[in-house]
Design an enzyme around this catalytic site. Structure first.
Site, short mmCIF file in Angstrom:
data_model
loop_
_atom_site.label_atom_id
_atom_site.label_comp_id
_atom_site.label_asym_id
_atom_site.label_seq_id
_atom_site.Cartn_x
_atom_site.Cartn_y
_atom_site.Cartn_z
N GLY A 161 0.83 -1.21 0.00
CA GLY A 161 0.00 0.00 0.00
C GLY A 161 0.86 1.25 0.00
O GLY A 161 0.56 2.23 0.69
N ARG A 204 -2.03 0.39 -7.73
CA ARG A 204 -1.80 1.48 -8.69
C ARG A 204 -0.31 1.64 -8.97
O ARG A 204 0.39 2.43 -8.33
CB ARG A 204 -2.42 2.78 -8.14
CG ARG A 204 -3.95 2.75 -8.16
CD ARG A 204 -4.55 3.90 -7.42
NE ARG A 204 -4.30 3.82 -5.98
CZ ARG A 204 -4.70 4.73 -5.11
NH1 ARG A 204 -5.36 5.80 -5.50
NH2 ARG A 204 -4.44 4.58 -3.82
N SER A 264 -4.87 0.02 14.05
CA SER A 264 -5.67 1.25 14.18
C SER A 264 -6.20 1.35 15.61
O SER A 264 -6.36 0.33 16.30
CB SER A 264 -6.86 1.20 13.23
OG SER A 264 -7.75 2.27 13.48
N TYR A 290 -15.10 -2.73 9.98
CA TYR A 290 -13.74 -2.16 9.91
C TYR A 290 -13.04 -2.36 11.25
O TYR A 290 -11.88 -2.82 11.30
CB TYR A 290 -13.76 -0.69 9.52
CG TYR A 290 -12.37 -0.09 9.52
CD1 TYR A 290 -11.43 -0.45 8.54
CD2 TYR A 290 -11.96 0.80 10.52
CE1 TYR A 290 -10.14 0.07 8.56
CE2 TYR A 290 -10.67 1.32 10.54
CZ TYR A 290 -9.76 0.96 9.56
OH TYR A 290 -8.48 1.46 9.58
N THR A 344 -5.48 11.22 5.11
CA THR A 344 -4.97 10.55 3.90
C THR A 344 -6.17 10.38 2.96
O THR A 344 -7.20 11.02 3.16
CB THR A 344 -4.42 9.14 4.25
OG1 THR A 344 -5.53 8.36 4.76
CG2 THR A 344 -3.32 9.18 5.30
N PHE A 396 -7.86 7.82 3.06
CA PHE A 396 -8.64 6.82 3.80
C PHE A 396 -10.15 7.11 3.77
O PHE A 396 -10.96 6.23 3.46
CB PHE A 396 -8.12 6.79 5.24
CG PHE A 396 -8.85 5.86 6.16
CD1 PHE A 396 -8.51 4.52 6.25
CD2 PHE A 396 -9.89 6.33 6.97
CE1 PHE A 396 -9.18 3.67 7.12
CE2 PHE A 396 -10.56 5.49 7.84
CZ PHE A 396 -10.21 4.16 7.92
P1 NDP Z 1 -4.86 5.48 1.87
O1 NDP Z 1 -6.18 5.22 1.24
O2 NDP Z 1 -4.22 6.81 1.64
O3 NDP Z 1 -3.82 4.34 1.48
C1 NDP Z 1 -4.20 2.97 1.47
C2 NDP Z 1 -3.15 2.18 0.72
O4 NDP Z 1 -3.53 0.81 0.76
C3 NDP Z 1 -3.07 2.60 -0.74
O5 NDP Z 1 -1.70 2.68 -1.10
C4 NDP Z 1 -3.75 1.47 -1.48
O6 NDP Z 1 -3.11 1.26 -2.74
C5 NDP Z 1 -3.45 0.28 -0.55
N1 NDP Z 1 -4.37 -0.81 -0.77
C6 NDP Z 1 -5.70 -0.84 -0.55
N2 NDP Z 1 -6.22 -2.00 -0.95
C7 NDP Z 1 -5.19 -2.74 -1.44
C8 NDP Z 1 -5.07 -4.02 -2.01
N3 NDP Z 1 -6.15 -4.82 -2.17
N4 NDP Z 1 -3.85 -4.46 -2.38
C9 NDP Z 1 -2.77 -3.68 -2.23
N5 NDP Z 1 -2.81 -2.45 -1.71
C10 NDP Z 1 -4.01 -1.98 -1.31
O7 NDP Z 1 -5.07 5.27 3.44
P2 NDP Z 1 -4.06 5.26 4.67
O8 NDP Z 1 -2.69 5.60 4.25
O9 NDP Z 1 -4.69 6.05 5.73
O10 NDP Z 1 -4.16 3.73 5.09
C11 NDP Z 1 -3.02 2.92 5.30
C12 NDP Z 1 -3.28 1.98 6.47
O11 NDP Z 1 -3.45 2.75 7.65
C13 NDP Z 1 -4.56 1.13 6.34
O12 NDP Z 1 -4.27 -0.17 6.79
C14 NDP Z 1 -5.53 1.83 7.27
O13 NDP Z 1 -6.50 0.96 7.75
C15 NDP Z 1 -4.59 2.29 8.35
N6 NDP Z 1 -5.07 3.37 9.20
C16 NDP Z 1 -5.41 4.59 8.68
C17 NDP Z 1 -5.85 5.60 9.53
C18 NDP Z 1 -6.31 6.92 9.04
O14 NDP Z 1 -6.97 7.67 9.81
N7 NDP Z 1 -6.00 7.31 7.81
C19 NDP Z 1 -5.89 5.40 11.00
C20 NDP Z 1 -5.52 4.09 11.41
C21 NDP Z 1 -5.10 3.13 10.55
P3 NDP Z 1 -3.86 0.90 -4.12
O15 NDP Z 1 -5.24 1.48 -4.03
O16 NDP Z 1 -2.99 1.54 -5.17
O17 NDP Z 1 -3.83 -0.58 -4.16
C1 8X3 Z 2 -8.70 4.62 10.92
C2 8X3 Z 2 -9.08 5.44 12.10
O1 8X3 Z 2 -10.98 5.99 13.67
O2 8X3 Z 2 -11.36 6.28 11.29
O3 8X3 Z 2 -8.37 3.33 11.29
O4 8X3 Z 2 -11.27 4.09 12.24
S1 8X3 Z 2 -10.74 5.42 12.33
#
Ligand code: NDP
Ligand code: 8X3
Length: 257
Positions: free
Chosen positions: A13, A39, A144, A157, A192, A194
């Protein structure tokens, strides 16, 4: 801070958010960066930038962590100089939807479970045996706050991230007696893509999640990931919950217009 020069770091990711920020944070440390996501063009742009800026060696490949066959074949097909992965950052993940459980979309549930739980397991199962064999390795799982506290409409989730937490714990137990470390980095609110993904591209709704508050940046989490990876071999940062100062619980966010 211990040197991790020449170590091979795989970030899943890495095309966005926390994963891309981790790539930026590891790049100046002289590591070899393996960047994976669906991507590919985004990964290539990032790799070109990091190579120019830091002279870091990178290798990008397309990976959908949900596809077990692809995970196994892509990882087994890595060129020899990339196949001995020292640090695995299991970051790929997503949320889909924010609905009452009894009204939720089963397709959304499957996507979260397939990505956040099964995808993480497929990658881990493929890479960790080599770490054990080489007696060298570190798995850093991005969990998370949602794995610690369930919030209304977060149901599946939150369940998927609670599973990541349990899996990190279980893997650590099963690796006891080896030098392979497992760290769980569990962020709160990070701005992000997200929420865009969660709300299926509804950018206004996504923006509101971060409105009138100061969320974490992906770079804040990348700092913590690099901190975990650069401790001496006898130190394992087992689990870290990292929140913005303006957040004190899953749903307790201070907002001031
Ligand atoms: P983004 O959406 O910015 O990034 C998510 C990344 O995961 C992308 O690079 C995407 O790449 C990749 N991804 C998703 N599905 C797949 C797949 N099937 N195969 C390979 N890659 C995949 O979100 P974040 O950076 O915020 O998320 C990263 C991690 O952090 C996640 O695990 C999320 O649950 C966790 N997290 C995020 C929080 C937040 O508030 N943002 C808080 C806590 C945890 P692509 O689409 O190109 O495959
Ligand atoms: C991402 C943070 O609080 O939106 O894991 O679930 S929250």
């Amino acid at each position: 801070m211990v040197s991790i020069q020449n170590q091979v770091v795989l970030i899943t990711g890495a095309s966005s958010g926390i994963g891309a920020a981790c790539a930026q944070a590891f790049a100046p440390l002289g590591v070899k960066l393996l960047l994976a996501a669906r991507r590919l063009s985004r990964l290539q742009t990032l790799a070109t930038q990091l190579e120019a800026e830091f002279g870091v060696h990178t290798h990008t490949f397309q990976l959908d962590v949900r596809d077990r066959t692809q995970v196994e074949s892509q990882l087994q097909a890595l060129p020899p100089e990339w196949s001995a992965i020292d640090i695995l950052v299991n970051n790929a993940g997503l949320s889909r939807g924010l609905d009452k459980l009894y009204e939720g979309s089963i397709q959304d549930w499957e996507e979260m479970i397939d990505t956040n739980i099964k995808g993480l397991l497929y990658v881990t199962r493929t890479i960790v045996p080599g770490m054990v064999q080489r007696q060298q390795g570190h798995v850093i799982n991005i969990g998370s706050i949602a794995g610690h506290q369930t919030y209304p409409k977060g149901n599946v989730y939150c369940g998927s991230k609670a599973a990541v937490r349990a899996i990190s714990e279980g893997l650590k137990q099963d690796l006891l007696g080896t030098p392979v470390r497992v760290s769980a980095v569990d962020p709160g609110l990070v701005e992000t893509e997200f929420s865009d993904v969660r709300f299926h591209g509804d950018t206004e709704r996504a923006k509101a999640v971060y409105a009138d508050t100061v969320p974490l940046t992906p770079e804040d989490i990348a700092d913590v990931v690099v901190f975990c990876a650069t401790r001496p071999p006898h130190v394992n940062i087992s689990e870290l919950l990292v929140l913005p100062t303006a957040q004190s619980g899953a749903t307790l966010v201070h907002r001031q217009p």
